[in-house]
Design a protein around this motif. Structure first.
Motif, short mmCIF file in Angstrom:
data_model
loop_
_atom_site.label_atom_id
_atom_site.label_comp_id
_atom_site.label_asym_id
_atom_site.label_seq_id
_atom_site.Cartn_x
_atom_site.Cartn_y
_atom_site.Cartn_z
N PRO A 107 59.85 113.49 49.51
CA PRO A 107 60.20 112.95 50.52
C PRO A 107 60.55 111.38 49.72
O PRO A 107 59.11 110.97 49.26
CB PRO A 107 59.04 113.09 51.82
CG PRO A 107 58.48 114.00 51.70
CD PRO A 107 58.21 114.38 49.68
N PRO A 108 61.49 110.64 50.37
CA PRO A 108 61.40 109.29 50.41
C PRO A 108 60.27 108.56 50.82
O PRO A 108 59.18 109.47 51.93
CB PRO A 108 62.45 108.30 51.22
CG PRO A 108 63.36 110.09 51.35
CD PRO A 108 62.20 110.74 51.31
N VAL A 109 59.36 107.55 49.89
CA VAL A 109 58.44 107.10 50.36
C VAL A 109 58.18 106.74 52.20
O VAL A 109 56.86 106.31 52.68
CB VAL A 109 57.69 105.43 49.09
CG1 VAL A 109 57.44 106.44 48.29
CG2 VAL A 109 59.06 104.92 49.28
N GLU A 110 59.55 106.08 52.54
CA GLU A 110 59.35 105.99 53.82
C GLU A 110 59.37 106.21 54.89
O GLU A 110 58.87 106.61 55.56
CB GLU A 110 60.73 104.65 53.94
CG GLU A 110 62.32 105.34 53.58
CD GLU A 110 62.27 105.29 52.51
OE1 GLU A 110 63.70 105.98 52.15
OE2 GLU A 110 61.69 104.63 51.86
N ASP A 111 59.91 108.12 54.60
CA ASP A 111 59.33 109.00 55.38
C ASP A 111 57.96 109.59 55.82
O ASP A 111 57.49 109.95 54.80
CB ASP A 111 60.45 110.06 54.52
CG ASP A 111 60.88 111.28 55.45
OD1 ASP A 111 59.54 111.78 56.38
OD2 ASP A 111 61.55 112.02 55.62
N PRO A 112 57.62 109.51 57.02
CA PRO A 112 55.94 109.71 57.16
C PRO A 112 56.65 110.98 56.45
O PRO A 112 54.81 111.29 56.45
CB PRO A 112 57.21 110.38 58.93
CG PRO A 112 57.83 109.32 59.31
CD PRO A 112 59.18 109.11 58.15
N VAL A 198 55.59 106.95 43.53
CA VAL A 198 57.31 106.64 43.01
C VAL A 198 57.56 105.07 42.40
O VAL A 198 57.37 105.30 40.85
CB VAL A 198 57.93 106.39 44.49
CG1 VAL A 198 58.97 106.37 44.14
CG2 VAL A 198 57.95 108.45 45.25
N LEU A 199 56.76 104.02 43.33
CA LEU A 199 56.94 102.34 42.70
C LEU A 199 55.46 102.21 41.88
O LEU A 199 54.25 103.04 42.25
CB LEU A 199 56.62 101.77 43.66
CG LEU A 199 58.49 102.05 44.83
CD1 LEU A 199 58.13 100.91 45.75
CD2 LEU A 199 59.77 101.87 43.66
N GLN A 200 55.61 102.25 40.89
CA GLN A 200 53.98 101.81 39.83
C GLN A 200 53.05 101.01 41.51
O GLN A 200 52.13 101.36 40.16
CB GLN A 200 54.44 100.68 38.72
CG GLN A 200 53.77 101.07 38.05
CD GLN A 200 53.73 99.78 36.59
OE1 GLN A 200 54.85 99.60 36.37
NE2 GLN A 200 53.03 100.22 35.40
N ASN A 201 53.55 100.37 41.99
CA ASN A 201 52.05 99.18 42.19
C ASN A 201 51.85 99.64 43.82
O ASN A 201 51.27 98.99 43.63
CB ASN A 201 53.21 97.06 42.67
CG ASN A 201 54.18 97.77 43.30
OD1 ASN A 201 54.70 98.62 43.82
ND2 ASN A 201 54.60 96.63 44.19
N ARG A 202 52.66 101.53 43.98
CA ARG A 202 51.99 101.63 44.81
C ARG A 202 50.45 102.76 44.55
O ARG A 202 50.79 103.06 43.82
CB ARG A 202 52.62 102.78 45.86
CG ARG A 202 53.73 102.09 46.68
CD ARG A 202 55.27 102.32 47.28
NE ARG A 202 54.49 103.47 48.09
CZ ARG A 202 54.13 105.32 48.37
NH1 ARG A 202 53.73 105.66 47.02
NH2 ARG A 202 53.26 104.95 49.82
N GLU A 203 49.61 102.97 45.89
CA GLU A 203 48.69 103.55 45.95
C GLU A 203 48.78 104.98 45.78
O GLU A 203 49.73 105.58 46.55
CB GLU A 203 47.00 102.98 46.82
CG GLU A 203 46.48 101.58 46.34
CD GLU A 203 46.48 102.37 44.89
OE1 GLU A 203 45.35 103.55 44.84
OE2 GLU A 203 45.52 100.91 44.30
#
Length: 208
Positions: A107-112, A198-203
């Motif tokens: 799922p995309p990161v913005e998807d719950p 997905v994005l490097q700076n996300r936990e």
């Protein structure tokens, strides 16, 4: 020695001038059941080599999401053999193929549903591993500058369960780690993909 929220900063001040090897030696000396976690991502051989230098039979925990690249799987196999790792691998209850077929992939990161996905492929296997091994000291390769949350930590930090997290390379740069790998004739991993970040700076959720 008991590390608490009250004396944590004093111990961090003490370790600030120590080398990563000295930090690991200090932590192993106070540990009862230490573990080191890895994702076999960039620079991961550094922490594995460093900790194994002090305690060669330390338990190494790998939570394999099932979405690693073929390069990462080959890298994990090579490093495990070269360092003779005491490796324990934890995988989700569903394979990536099952999940993709039933839920349509990552799922995309913005998807719950991404939060549910992260729980299934990383957090549940991780909590299962920690429950099984019951560590009191957890070596990790998190570093300052990786994420905003990690900037709030230090060489030593406490998990919400009271496990002492030890990050020997916390203040090291990418360049320093690359030099460490070169000095110790260790390969790096440059094609790693974490489906929960997905994005490097996300936990990914393990350290929060």
């Amino acid at each position: 020695m008991q590390i608490t929220k009250e004396n944590l900063s004093n111990h961090n001040d003490f370790l600030l001038s120590k080398s990563p090897l000295e930090i690991v030696q200090w932590a192993i000396n106070i540990a009862g059941t230490p573990v080191v976690t890895t994702n076999f991502g960039p620079h991961s051989a550094s922490i594995l080599n460093l900790v194994a230098e002090v305690k060669e039979d330390i338990k190494v925990i790998w939570c394999d999401t099932g979405y690693n690249t073929s390069y990462t799987y080959r890298y994990a196999n090579e490093i495990s053999k070269r360092l003779n790792l005491n490796l324990f691998t934890y995988i989700p209850h569903q394979t990536s193929s099952q999940r993709d077929a039933l839920f349509g992939g990552i799922p995309p990161v913005e998807d719950p549903q991404h939060k549910v996905f992260t729980e299934q492929v990383k957090l549940e296997p991780f909590h299962r591993a920690m429950k099984e091994h019951q560590p009191d000291v957890w070596f990790t390769n998190i570093r300052k500058g990786q994420t905003a949350f990690r900037d709030s930590l230090d060489i030593l930090s406490l998990s919400k369960d009271g496990i002492l997290k030890v990050s020997p390379f916390y203040y090291w740069s990418d360049k320093q780690l690359e030099e460490y790998l070169e000095k110790n004739d260790l390969p790096n991993e440059t094609k790693y993909f974490d489906p929960t970040k997905v994005l490097q700076n996300r936990e990914c959720g393990l350290h929060i």
